[in-house]
Design an enzyme around this catalytic site. Sequence first.
Site, PDB file in Angstrom:
ATOM      1  N   CYS A  19       0.845  -1.201   0.000  1.00 53.65           N
ATOM      2  CA  CYS A  19       0.000   0.000   0.000  1.00 53.65           C
ATOM      3  C   CYS A  19       0.877   1.246   0.000  1.00 53.65           C
ATOM      4  O   CYS A  19       1.469   1.564  -1.026  1.00 53.65           O
ATOM      5  CB  CYS A  19      -0.972  -0.030   1.170  1.00 53.65           C
ATOM      6  SG  CYS A  19      -0.253  -0.573   2.729  1.00 53.65           S
ATOM      7  N   CYS A  26       2.766   2.423   3.201  1.00 56.58           N
ATOM      8  CA  CYS A  26       3.359   2.628   4.521  1.00 56.58           C
ATOM      9  C   CYS A  26       4.596   3.508   4.392  1.00 56.58           C
ATOM     10  O   CYS A  26       5.416   3.315   3.497  1.00 56.58           O
ATOM     11  CB  CYS A  26       3.717   1.289   5.145  1.00 56.58           C
ATOM     12  SG  CYS A  26       2.259   0.254   5.369  1.00 56.58           S
TER      13      CYS A  26
HETATM   14 FE    FE Z   1       1.655   0.168   3.181  1.00 53.59          FE
END
Ligand code: FE
Length: 190
Positions: free
Chosen positions: A95, A97
Amino acid sequence: MDVRVRALETLLTKKGYVDPAALDRIIETYETKIGPHNGARVVARAWVDPEFRRWLLHDATAAIASMGFIGRQGEHMVAVENTPAVHNMVVCTLCSCYPWPVLGLPPVWYKSAPYRSRAVIDPRGVLAEFGVTLPPDTTIRVWDSTAEVRYLVLPARPAGTEAMDEAQLAALVTRDSMIGTGRPLSAAGH
Ligand code: FE
């Protein structure tokens, strides 16, 4: 999107789920207090203070917290050092992070599917597109952020900066140099 967010905020405020003043505080915090200028100070300190550098590489969470940079998405930090032999680069393949307390919110490209997949498949090609070409014998190490661990790249101190103090050095540290997709500015500031 803007209208949709406003509608959502109005609804949540009316229902008493969110406090508009609290939202303003959060936005202001991320606009002014939290950002790559924090990470730049960490890097500059590591460049001038060998003891701090050792601490940062051994326990980044504690070393960074000692400078007051704590908070969400920075609970478990790992610092990785660039050397002539190894270049580090950070991605989140799942994703987006990202270490908020030291770098702020992630840039759009960091969250994009092409970067997330290609950083792993062809890191050298991705780096070249960012203008970073490395000698063929430099190993590229790609670090995949997780829900827990966030990485900060410690770039190499630019040549010719021996006379600079910590604040001057911090001004050379770019956001991308701490993700590994860029280099710090040169001693001349470009
Ligand atoms: Fe992530």
